[in-house]
Design a protein around this motif. Structure first.
Motif, PDB file in Angstrom:
ATOM      1  N   SER A 193       0.826  -1.210   0.000  1.00  0.00           N
ATOM      2  CA  SER A 193       0.000   0.000   0.000  1.00  0.00           C
ATOM      3  C   SER A 193       0.857   1.255   0.000  1.00  0.00           C
ATOM      4  CB  SER A 193      -0.921   0.013   1.221  1.00  0.00           C
ATOM      5  OG  SER A 193      -1.805  -1.072   1.180  1.00  0.00           O
ATOM      6  N   LEU A 194       1.957   1.240   0.725  1.00  0.00           N
ATOM      7  CA  LEU A 194       2.864   2.386   0.735  1.00  0.00           C
ATOM      8  C   LEU A 194       3.511   2.597  -0.633  1.00  0.00           C
ATOM      9  CD1 LEU A 194       4.459   1.885   4.241  1.00  0.00           C
ATOM     10  CD2 LEU A 194       3.178   3.895   3.493  1.00  0.00           C
ATOM     11  N   VAL A 195       3.887   1.524  -1.295  1.00  0.00           N
ATOM     12  CA  VAL A 195       4.490   1.633  -2.624  1.00  0.00           C
ATOM     13  C   VAL A 195       3.478   2.178  -3.632  1.00  0.00           C
ATOM     14  CG1 VAL A 195       5.411   0.277  -4.558  1.00  0.00           C
ATOM     15  CG2 VAL A 195       6.236  -0.136  -2.243  1.00  0.00           C
ATOM     16  N   VAL A 196       2.257   1.642  -3.612  1.00  0.00           N
ATOM     17  CA  VAL A 196       1.221   2.115  -4.527  1.00  0.00           C
ATOM     18  C   VAL A 196       0.914   3.589  -4.266  1.00  0.00           C
ATOM     19  CG1 VAL A 196      -1.232   1.899  -5.106  1.00  0.00           C
ATOM     20  CG2 VAL A 196       0.198  -0.142  -4.935  1.00  0.00           C
ATOM     21  N   GLY A 197       0.808   3.964  -2.999  1.00  0.00           N
ATOM     22  CA  GLY A 197       0.559   5.359  -2.654  1.00  0.00           C
ATOM     23  C   GLY A 197       1.676   6.275  -3.113  1.00  0.00           C
ATOM     24  N   HIS A 198       2.907   5.783  -3.019  1.00  0.00           N
ATOM     25  CA  HIS A 198       4.049   6.585  -3.466  1.00  0.00           C
ATOM     26  C   HIS A 198       3.963   6.864  -4.961  1.00  0.00           C
ATOM     27  CE1 HIS A 198       8.103   8.039  -4.072  1.00  0.00           C
ATOM     28  NE2 HIS A 198       8.264   7.107  -4.995  1.00  0.00           N
ATOM     29  N   TYR A 199       3.707   5.835  -5.728  1.00  0.00           N
ATOM     30  CA  TYR A 199       3.671   6.014  -7.180  1.00  0.00           C
ATOM     31  C   TYR A 199       2.439   6.779  -7.643  1.00  0.00           C
ATOM     32  CZ  TYR A 199       7.796   3.253  -7.949  1.00  0.00           C
ATOM     33  OH  TYR A 199       9.085   2.815  -7.950  1.00  0.00           O
TER      34      TYR A 199
END
Length: 68
Positions: free
Chosen positions: A57-63
């Motif tokens: 979720s953090l990776v998706v939010g970052h991108y």
């Protein structure tokens, strides 16, 4: 087409995800090293899956929210 409602959408969720990630990683390590029974393995796997979901979720939010 999806409309962008606000530039701060989901940003209040990021600190909660980081906290949950660190707690779940710590709990996973403790559960893995302390209890070797089947119940301990299930608890360890649950914390591991929680950590993976938080990290994803953090990776998706970052991108999704990065500056282009």
């Amino acid at each position: 087409m999806a409309e962008h409602i606000s530039s701060s959408d989901g940003r209040h969720l990021r600190p909660v995800l980081w906290l949950l990630l660190f707690v779940s990683i710590t709990a996973n390590a403790i559960a893995s090293s302390v209890d070797t029974t089947t119940a301990g393995t299930v608890v360890s796997v649950l914390f591991g899956v929680t950590a993976l979901v938080c990290a994803g979720s953090l990776v998706v939010g970052h991108y999704r929210h990065r500056e282009q």
